[in-house]
Design an enzyme around this catalytic site. Structure first.
Site, PDB file in Angstrom:
ATOM      1  N   GLU A   1     -44.355  -4.735  59.248  1.00  0.00           N
ATOM      2  CA  GLU A   1     -42.899  -5.321  59.144  1.00  0.00           C
ATOM      3  C   GLU A   1     -42.676  -6.190  57.673  1.00  0.00           C
ATOM      4  OE1 GLU A   1     -43.387  -4.741  63.414  1.00  0.00           O
ATOM      5  OE2 GLU A   1     -44.762  -5.594  61.917  1.00  0.00           O
TER       6      GLU A   1
ATOM      7  N   HIS B   1     -41.013 -10.249  73.641  1.00  0.00           N
ATOM      8  CA  HIS B   1     -40.141  -9.205  73.281  1.00  0.00           C
ATOM      9  C   HIS B   1     -38.423  -9.873  73.861  1.00  0.00           C
ATOM     10  CE1 HIS B   1     -43.250  -6.554  73.698  1.00  0.00           C
ATOM     11  NE2 HIS B   1     -42.425  -5.562  73.136  1.00  0.00           N
TER      12      HIS B   1
END
Length: 825
Positions: free
Chosen positions: A547, A614
């Protein structure tokens, strides 16, 4: 730490003899210019330290010890190339002509005139260099005809993610045919991205992630690692495996003759005091990197740091006497001087004469900048002294000698400041106003008028360019309403986004999309489904799980004129990249005072899924760390598409957070899917009401709407406002106007208590004077103060649900009118 092998006198003497018998294959005038520039740079470092220790400057960090290596690098740095470096690269800037000694001191003193200090306008401490990529109106200059240096950041290793994108952009310009006409940004992709980093920063995770990414992408990086053996006081043995970064990097080395995935890096090792070897190494590495478009690393060993790390400490505290003696003997400037004598390029008398002249030159440049820096401050002090003289005389004539003496004492205090700054005049005037608080208004009005005259100057010096002020500012993009007809199809949300991205890729070849699972799969929610096959693997591509460098790749590409859409698969994972978003892209326009920009779109999705990692909603953490980046939180995919269209027309960075559980919901696709835009900072009333205002965004809009239907059965009409963007937040005062009508307000979201709901409350009650219209205490309804538990029940009991919203709003109405709204739960 272990001493370098060449620390022994025998080895050093043998090497000097070897150098003396090497025929000089260099132009004499060029060598002399190089040495004199290195000497001037060293004198600037030495004088810079003295200026800090004398109190004229706050802090200094310099490039002494790295001069010769940086001069060698400039021999192969071409127009159109880019640098992503760190705060030791002053000699590189001097040698290339993108900086000079006068500007060096302007930055040291924090001179806020962008003409005097073009890199940062006085906003960054010494050692932070950047060229001005933009014209005064914010439009791009011709970057292909410039030496380009991206604006430096201080956090160690943070130049590395950006370096990946700067280099990868060359591949885009070389390999995507439709980009060839953009000659303003590239000469057919022949550019190299030069990186510089210190040995100790190579211990950072960003370094290894970026090296891996550049290798996978086969990006033309030429990375120089300056190795002086330490990271402040910590030796290499405690920094890097094997105590050598080039040895630790061996697995990245390119296999000769191999291509494709086995390409890897060419790795060179050279001593930083060896002028001929440095130039030969850079010429070899640059020729292969530029021709073959493969990355290279040059590990520059046996460098010194004559003044230690910075002005904040002394290296004598942690280096042994033997190490200090070795550094004096093997100083790169000293060794180049000896080589020039041994090869008869110069005589001792010539060198001494040049050195004397160069010392005088550096001192002259420093004094010139100090005088220029002080001129504005002294002018301000003179203005205040004149005002004080007049006010004191007026007070004395009015029979108030004690107060007159008080004002004259302030005048004397200001005049006697040894090294005054602008702050001193402001502090003094505030003291004077306090002293004059009971006097006649005319005496105060002169000082108040002066204070007000400073406000625009202060804004320009310290507050401007947080966001774009160009004609392409996101806030200036005209709104184009979504158009619907009887033929507008109803489809799933991801299909609406897919149509938007398809239209964007078709109209603008600069748009490059990439991320984990974005290419072949079309992303995990299929927003890019089929688009790699349609536009090619360079336009729509997969990346590794990285990322930080996904965002860094986007930053570098955007700084070279491309329009990247970088996907972070889930909102929770943006935390990996938050440092680089906060420190680099969010500060870029600000720290360069409008000199550089990177219009990156970071695409992600979040809120309601399942489980601790999540379904997080760390919105307050994000918005408080990324001011300078727009944060957009659409409630559905049609709104998201409109925001993508808006941002692709702008020159600013943003984060767009799609609602994770909205991809399979049905929406009508606008007929103008590729053209309609949604304005930033303009909330939308998605349900009108008269009793309570609910302010929310994203997935909570549906929760609020469900609760509103329940509340309507009890004759409570709620007005629901979707803020749509958190940065900026309600520029038009929509929420305040609603509160005037309902007199009650609830802020709802999935962040933790005290997070984004508190941010929104402050903006409305304080920023819009909403407190004036309250008939009930304002309320917030965030998630629980823990990560959401797994499963349907975990989600329901961890985050706000429609029943909680109902109970909260109903309780507000019960408090106001208990008879009309009796409690029943």
């Amino acid at each position: 730490m272990k001493m370098p092998k060449r620390a022994s006198t025998k080895t050093g003497t043998a090497l000097q003899k070897k150098q003396a018998h090497t025929p000089p294959a260099f132009d004499r005038d060029e060598v002399i210019r190089d040495y004199r520039l290195a000497y001037q740079s060293r004198q600037a470092s030495l004088l810079g330290r003295k200026e800090v220790l004398s109190g004229k400057a706050k802090f200094g960090i310099f490039g002494d010890g790295k001069e010769i290596a940086q001069i060698a690098m400039t021999k192969v740095f071409s127009k159109g190339d880019f640098r992503a470096g760190y705060y030791r690269d002053q000699t590189f800037g001097f040698a290339l002509g993108i900086s000079n000694i006068r500007e060096f001191f302007a930055q040291l003193y924090a001179h806020t005139d962008v003409v005097a200090e073009p890199s940062t306008g006085g906003r960054s401490m010494s050692g932070h260099y950047g060229t001005r990529s933009l014209n005064p109106d914010g439009s791009w200059k011709n970057l292909a005809e410039m030496y380009n240096s991206t604006g430096d950041v201080s956090p160690t290793g943070s130049q590395m993610p950006r370096l990946v994108g700067l280099a990868y952009a060359s591949r885009m310009y070389r390999e995507i045919e439709q980009l060839r006409p953009l000659a303003q940004f590239s000469n057919n992709g022949d550019e190299i991205a030069f990186g510089t980093i210190g040995n100790a920063s190579c211990a950072e995770g960003m370094f290894w992630e970026a090296v891996n990414a550049a290798g996978v992408l086969n990006a033309p990086v030429l990375l120089s690692i300056y190795d002086d053996g330490y990271g402040i006081s910590v030796p290499n043995e405690l920094e890097i495996t094997k105590g050598s970064v080039s040895e630790a990097l061996e697995g990245f080395r390119r296999t000769p003759g191999k291509t494709g995935a086995d390409t890897g890096f060419d790795i060179y090792v050279v001593n930083g005091w060896d002028y001929p070897a440095l130039i030969e190494t850079y010429r070899t590495a640059e020729a292969i990197t530029r021709r073959d478009h493969i990355p290279s690393i040059i590990h520059i060993k046996e460098l010194t740091q004559p003044q230690g790390h910075s002005t904040s400490g002394s290296h004598e505290r942690y280096k042994s006497p033997e190490r200090l003696e070795w550094e004096r003997e093997w100083d790169s400037n000293k060794k180049m001087r000896e080589w020039m004598l041994d090869t008869r390029i110069a005589t001792e008398d010539e060198l001494q004469a040049w050195e004397k002249a160069d010392e005088a030159f550096v001192r002259s440049e420093q004094q010139h900048e100090w005088d220029a820096f002080m001129a504005g401050i002294e002018e301000n002090i003179g203005t205040i002294e004149t005002l004080y003289t007049g006010i004191a005389a007026d007070l004395a004539n009015a029979g108030n000698p004690a107060r007159a003496e008080e004002i004259l004492a302030l005048q004397k205090e200001l005049r006697e400041k040894r090294f005054p700054v602008y702050m001193d005049t402001m502090v003094s005037v505030n003291k004077a106003l306090l002293a004059l608080r009971d006097d006649e208004p005319p005496r105060r009005e002169q000082l108040i008028a002066w204070k007000k005259s400073q406000e625009p100057l202060i804004y320009d010096r310290y507050d401007s360019y947080m966001y774009s002020v160009s004609a392409d500012s996101a806030l200036k993009v005209p709104e184009v309403k979504a158009a619907y007809s009887d033929l507008s199809p109803v489809m799933q949300g991801f299909e609406v986004l897919n149509a938007c991205f398809d239209a964007a890729l078709a109209r603008d070849p600069r748009i490059i999309a990439f991320g984990e699972d974005l290419g072949k799969l079309g992303d995990v929610n299929q927003g890019f489904m089929g688009l790699q096959a349609k536009y090619g693997a360079l336009r729509v591509s997969d990346t590794g799980i990285r990322e930080t460098t996904i965002v860094g790749q986007a930053i570098g590409m955007a700084m070279r004129g491309l329009r990247p859409i970088a996907e972070i698969q889930y909102l929770d994972y943006i935390l990996y990249a938050l440092q680089i978003i906060s420190d680099d892209i969010a500060t870029l326009q600000y720290r360069t005072k409008g000199g550089q920009k990177a219009p990156v779109i970071i695409r992600t999705r979040g809120h309601r899924l399942e489980g601790i990692w999540h379904s997080g909603s760390p919105m307050a953490g994000i918005i408080n760390l990324v001011h300078g980046v727009h944060v957009i939180v659409p409630r559905n995919m049609t709104q998201a598409a409109g925001f993508y269209n808006t941002m692709l027309l702008s020159d600013e960075p943003c984060i767009i957070i799609e609602v994770l559980n909205g991809y399979r919901l049905k929406e009508r696709r606008p007929d103008n899917i590729g053209e309609f835009t949604v304005p930033l900072g303009v909330p939308e009333i998605i349900r009108p009401g008269s009793d309570v205002t609910i302010v929310t965004y994203g997935a909570c809009c549906r929760v609020a709407q469900e609760a509103a239907e329940m509340l309507a059965t009890t004759n409570i009409e709620t007005e629901i406002i979707d803020v749509q963007t958190l940065l900026p937040f309600d520029r038009t005062g929509v929420i305040g106007e609603s509160l005037k009508k309902t007199n009650r307000i609830l802020f709802l979201d999935e962040d933790m208590p005290g997070g984004t709901t508190a941010y929104m409350m402050q903006a409305v009650l304080e920023g819009q004077d909403g407190y004036k219209w309250l008939d009930s205490a304002p309320r917030t309804l965030p998630a629980k103060p823990h990560r959401p538990a797994y499963g349907t029940d975990g989600n329901y009991f961890s985050k706000p649900n429609a029943e909680q919203v109902f109970e909260t709003v109903y309780a507000m109405m019960h408090e106001a009118e208990p008879g009309k709204y009796p409690m029943f739960f």
